[in-house]
Design a protein around this motif. Structure first.
Motif, PDB file in Angstrom:
ATOM      1  N   LYS A 167       0.813  -1.221   0.000  1.00  0.00           N
ATOM      2  CA  LYS A 167       0.000   0.000   0.000  1.00  0.00           C
ATOM      3  C   LYS A 167       0.843   1.266   0.000  1.00  0.00           C
ATOM      4  CE  LYS A 167      -3.821  -2.202   2.322  1.00  0.00           C
ATOM      5  NZ  LYS A 167      -4.664  -2.253   3.502  1.00  0.00           N
ATOM      6  N   ASN A 168       2.132   1.147   0.192  1.00  0.00           N
ATOM      7  CA  ASN A 168       2.988   2.317   0.342  1.00  0.00           C
ATOM      8  C   ASN A 168       4.102   2.393  -0.690  1.00  0.00           C
ATOM      9  OD1 ASN A 168       1.609   3.252   2.687  1.00  0.00           O
ATOM     10  ND2 ASN A 168       2.611   1.630   3.824  1.00  0.00           N
ATOM     11  N   LEU A 169       3.837   1.941  -1.887  1.00  0.00           N
ATOM     12  CA  LEU A 169       4.834   2.016  -2.933  1.00  0.00           C
ATOM     13  C   LEU A 169       5.104   3.480  -3.260  1.00  0.00           C
ATOM     14  CD1 LEU A 169       6.415   0.084  -4.794  1.00  0.00           C
ATOM     15  CD2 LEU A 169       4.630   0.452  -6.472  1.00  0.00           C
ATOM     16  N   PRO A 170       6.358   3.873  -3.331  1.00  0.00           N
ATOM     17  CA  PRO A 170       6.663   5.279  -3.635  1.00  0.00           C
ATOM     18  C   PRO A 170       6.067   5.721  -4.973  1.00  0.00           C
ATOM     19  CG  PRO A 170       8.622   4.173  -2.842  1.00  0.00           C
ATOM     20  CD  PRO A 170       7.573   3.108  -3.068  1.00  0.00           C
ATOM     21  N   SER A 171       5.694   6.981  -5.027  1.00  0.00           N
ATOM     22  CA  SER A 171       5.148   7.538  -6.267  1.00  0.00           C
ATOM     23  C   SER A 171       6.202   8.339  -7.030  1.00  0.00           C
ATOM     24  CB  SER A 171       3.938   8.423  -5.963  1.00  0.00           C
ATOM     25  OG  SER A 171       4.294   9.462  -5.072  1.00  0.00           O
ATOM     26  N   ILE A 172       7.334   8.620  -6.386  1.00  0.00           N
ATOM     27  CA  ILE A 172       8.419   9.377  -7.022  1.00  0.00           C
ATOM     28  C   ILE A 172       9.726   8.629  -6.790  1.00  0.00           C
ATOM     29  CG2 ILE A 172       9.694  11.554  -7.074  1.00  0.00           C
ATOM     30  CD1 ILE A 172       7.174  12.896  -5.937  1.00  0.00           C
ATOM     31  N   TRP A 173      10.450   8.369  -7.891  1.00  0.00           N
ATOM     32  CA  TRP A 173      11.687   7.598  -7.820  1.00  0.00           C
ATOM     33  C   TRP A 173      12.842   8.364  -8.453  1.00  0.00           C
ATOM     34  CZ3 TRP A 173      12.124   2.638  -5.754  1.00  0.00           C
ATOM     35  CH2 TRP A 173      10.923   2.020  -5.395  1.00  0.00           C
ATOM     36  N   LEU A 174      13.921   8.488  -7.734  1.00  0.00           N
ATOM     37  CA  LEU A 174      15.173   9.019  -8.268  1.00  0.00           C
ATOM     38  C   LEU A 174      15.974   7.841  -8.809  1.00  0.00           C
ATOM     39  CD1 LEU A 174      17.425  11.183  -8.613  1.00  0.00           C
ATOM     40  CD2 LEU A 174      18.122  10.633  -6.260  1.00  0.00           C
ATOM     41  N   VAL A 175      16.424   7.960 -10.062  1.00  0.00           N
ATOM     42  CA  VAL A 175      17.258   6.929 -10.669  1.00  0.00           C
ATOM     43  C   VAL A 175      18.678   7.473 -10.747  1.00  0.00           C
ATOM     44  CG1 VAL A 175      17.636   5.494 -12.708  1.00  0.00           C
ATOM     45  CG2 VAL A 175      15.295   6.071 -12.005  1.00  0.00           C
ATOM     46  N   THR A 176      19.630   6.761 -10.168  1.00  0.00           N
ATOM     47  CA  THR A 176      21.005   7.256 -10.191  1.00  0.00           C
ATOM     48  C   THR A 176      21.648   6.983 -11.546  1.00  0.00           C
ATOM     49  OG1 THR A 176      22.117   5.268  -9.355  1.00  0.00           O
ATOM     50  CG2 THR A 176      21.214   6.805  -7.711  1.00  0.00           C
ATOM     51  N   LEU A 213      23.383  13.774  -6.600  1.00  0.00           N
ATOM     52  CA  LEU A 213      22.502  12.647  -6.304  1.00  0.00           C
ATOM     53  C   LEU A 213      22.134  12.610  -4.824  1.00  0.00           C
ATOM     54  CD1 LEU A 213      24.170   9.881  -8.483  1.00  0.00           C
ATOM     55  CD2 LEU A 213      21.967  11.002  -8.901  1.00  0.00           C
ATOM     56  N   VAL A 214      23.103  12.849  -3.965  1.00  0.00           N
ATOM     57  CA  VAL A 214      22.851  12.854  -2.522  1.00  0.00           C
ATOM     58  C   VAL A 214      21.858  13.965  -2.173  1.00  0.00           C
ATOM     59  CG1 VAL A 214      23.928  13.276  -0.275  1.00  0.00           C
ATOM     60  CG2 VAL A 214      25.025  11.729  -1.917  1.00  0.00           C
ATOM     61  N   GLU A 215      22.080  15.156  -2.718  1.00  0.00           N
ATOM     62  CA  GLU A 215      21.165  16.282  -2.464  1.00  0.00           C
ATOM     63  C   GLU A 215      19.764  15.977  -2.996  1.00  0.00           C
ATOM     64  OE1 GLU A 215      23.055  19.567  -4.390  1.00  0.00           O
ATOM     65  OE2 GLU A 215      24.770  19.530  -3.024  1.00  0.00           O
ATOM     66  N   SER A 216      19.693  15.376  -4.161  1.00  0.00           N
ATOM     67  CA  SER A 216      18.397  15.052  -4.763  1.00  0.00           C
ATOM     68  C   SER A 216      17.649  14.008  -3.945  1.00  0.00           C
ATOM     69  CB  SER A 216      18.592  14.564  -6.198  1.00  0.00           C
ATOM     70  OG  SER A 216      19.184  15.583  -6.980  1.00  0.00           O
ATOM     71  N   ALA A 217      18.356  13.007  -3.451  1.00  0.00           N
ATOM     72  CA  ALA A 217      17.719  11.995  -2.594  1.00  0.00           C
ATOM     73  C   ALA A 217      17.171  12.642  -1.332  1.00  0.00           C
ATOM     74  CB  ALA A 217      18.715  10.884  -2.248  1.00  0.00           C
ATOM     75  N   ALA A 218      17.906  13.594  -0.780  1.00  0.00           N
ATOM     76  CA  ALA A 218      17.477  14.268   0.444  1.00  0.00           C
ATOM     77  C   ALA A 218      16.244  15.150   0.217  1.00  0.00           C
ATOM     78  CB  ALA A 218      18.624  15.099   1.014  1.00  0.00           C
ATOM     79  N   ARG A 219      15.967  15.502  -1.045  1.00  0.00           N
ATOM     80  CA  ARG A 219      14.781  16.320  -1.363  1.00  0.00           C
ATOM     81  C   ARG A 219      13.540  15.485  -1.664  1.00  0.00           C
ATOM     82  NH1 ARG A 219      18.316  19.370  -4.855  1.00  0.00           N
ATOM     83  NH2 ARG A 219      17.291  18.384  -6.621  1.00  0.00           N
ATOM     84  N   LEU A 220      13.689  14.169  -1.808  1.00  0.00           N
ATOM     85  CA  LEU A 220      12.525  13.331  -2.093  1.00  0.00           C
ATOM     86  C   LEU A 220      11.537  13.415  -0.934  1.00  0.00           C
ATOM     87  CD1 LEU A 220      14.251  10.173  -3.607  1.00  0.00           C
ATOM     88  CD2 LEU A 220      12.755  11.778  -4.817  1.00  0.00           C
ATOM     89  N   PRO A 221      10.246  13.322  -1.230  1.00  0.00           N
ATOM     90  CA  PRO A 221       9.249  13.442  -0.166  1.00  0.00           C
ATOM     91  C   PRO A 221       9.344  12.306   0.855  1.00  0.00           C
ATOM     92  CG  PRO A 221       8.207  12.876  -2.253  1.00  0.00           C
ATOM     93  CD  PRO A 221       9.648  13.127  -2.541  1.00  0.00           C
ATOM     94  N   ARG A 222       9.429  12.681   2.104  1.00  0.00           N
ATOM     95  CA  ARG A 222       9.548  11.721   3.205  1.00  0.00           C
ATOM     96  C   ARG A 222       8.416  10.693   3.138  1.00  0.00           C
ATOM     97  NH1 ARG A 222      12.244  11.884   7.903  1.00  0.00           N
ATOM     98  NH2 ARG A 222      12.851  14.040   7.555  1.00  0.00           N
ATOM     99  N   GLY A 223       8.809   9.415   3.120  1.00  0.00           N
ATOM    100  CA  GLY A 223       7.833   8.329   3.138  1.00  0.00           C
ATOM    101  C   GLY A 223       7.108   8.099   1.820  1.00  0.00           C
ATOM    102  N   ARG A 224       7.388   8.892   0.785  1.00  0.00           N
ATOM    103  CA  ARG A 224       6.710   8.721  -0.510  1.00  0.00           C
ATOM    104  C   ARG A 224       7.683   8.573  -1.664  1.00  0.00           C
ATOM    105  NH1 ARG A 224       3.100  12.652  -2.700  1.00  0.00           N
ATOM    106  NH2 ARG A 224       4.945  13.890  -2.497  1.00  0.00           N
ATOM    107  N   GLY A 225       8.966   8.600  -1.379  1.00  0.00           N
ATOM    108  CA  GLY A 225       9.968   8.545  -2.434  1.00  0.00           C
ATOM    109  C   GLY A 225      10.751   7.253  -2.430  1.00  0.00           C
ATOM    110  N   GLY A 226      11.421   7.028  -3.546  1.00  0.00           N
ATOM    111  CA  GLY A 226      12.271   5.854  -3.682  1.00  0.00           C
ATOM    112  C   GLY A 226      13.493   6.192  -4.509  1.00  0.00           C
ATOM    113  N   VAL A 227      14.518   5.372  -4.358  1.00  0.00           N
ATOM    114  CA  VAL A 227      15.752   5.531  -5.136  1.00  0.00           C
ATOM    115  C   VAL A 227      16.066   4.200  -5.796  1.00  0.00           C
ATOM    116  CG1 VAL A 227      18.215   6.081  -5.086  1.00  0.00           C
ATOM    117  CG2 VAL A 227      16.639   7.279  -3.532  1.00  0.00           C
ATOM    118  N   LEU A 228      16.262   4.259  -7.111  1.00  0.00           N
ATOM    119  CA  LEU A 228      16.766   3.113  -7.854  1.00  0.00           C
ATOM    120  C   LEU A 228      18.245   3.373  -8.077  1.00  0.00           C
ATOM    121  CD1 LEU A 228      16.831   0.582  -9.531  1.00  0.00           C
ATOM    122  CD2 LEU A 228      15.712   1.833 -11.397  1.00  0.00           C
ATOM    123  N   PHE A 229      19.083   2.682  -7.311  1.00  0.00           N
ATOM    124  CA  PHE A 229      20.524   2.898  -7.340  1.00  0.00           C
ATOM    125  C   PHE A 229      21.143   1.978  -8.377  1.00  0.00           C
ATOM    126  CE2 PHE A 229      24.908   2.436  -6.101  1.00  0.00           C
ATOM    127  CZ  PHE A 229      25.259   3.728  -5.749  1.00  0.00           C
TER     128      PHE A 229
END
Length: 189
Positions: free
Chosen positions: A7-16, A25-41
């Motif tokens: 039920k909590n799949l992120p809606s916004i994903w940063l792809v490295t 990339l580090v700054e961008s990950a830190a800007r993702l919405p808390r609890g709604r973001g994901g990172v594909l590393f």
């Protein structure tokens, strides 16, 4: 899909991507919405020590901000590194509790993702993208047709930006992912 993410799949994903400086990339990950973001590393071309060091920096942010972190590569490596899941075609085996994503570009790859038990797919490229200049794009109609058949959450990738968010829901995307669309100043809109 594992219960932890169903039920909590992120809606916004940063792809490295190696083209983007690590600090960005580090700054961008830190800007993702808390609890709604994901990172594909990804960072496949980096040396192992460099890749692991950057992964650990991103992982620390992911833990603090409750982001989902996927590692491109084998499931066992994702489990060993403490990722929430893995991205790729490898079979999970011992990593059944991890989230599994795959890249999809056409109907054949979508069927393959379903056969391999992927929990979600990154369907691309929706629009022209700087990372694949001149490459063939799906466009809205073909994207929507594939998303409709997916049977799993579909994340739109390829030239996608925050301004597309409303349109994406209309073509069956559960969320969106980006490199440039999230690494530019003010990238999460």
């Amino acid at each position: 899909m594992t219960g932890r993410y169903a039920k909590n799949l992120p809606s916004i994903w940063l792809v490295t991507d190696e083209r983007v400086p690590a600090a960005t990339l580090v700054e961008s990950a830190a800007r993702l919405p808390r609890g709604r973001g994901g990172v594909l590393f990804r960072h496949h071309a980096s040396g192992m020590a460099e890749r692991r060091a950057l992964f650990d920096r991103i992982a620390a942010i992911a833990r603090r901000r409750r982001l989902v972190l996927l590692l491109a590569g084998p499931a066992r490596q994702a489990a060993a590194w403490g990722a929430d899941g893995w991205h790729g075609r490898s079979v999970g085996g011992a990593a059944r509790l991890l989230l599994h994503s795959m890249a999809v570009h056409d109907a054949r790859e979508l069927r393959d993702a379903a056969r391999r038990g992927a929990d979600l797919v990154f369907l691309s490229p929706l629009f022209p993208t700087r990372s694949h200049p001149g490459g063939r794009v799906l466009g809205r109609a073909k994207f929507a047709a594939l998303a409709l058949r997916a049977g799993m959450p579909v994340i739109a990738l390829g030239g996608v930006q925050a301004k597309h968010e409303h349109m994406l829901r209309g073509i069956g995307a559960a969320g969106w992912a980006a490199i440039d669309g999230l690494t530019a100043v003010g990238g999460v809109g």
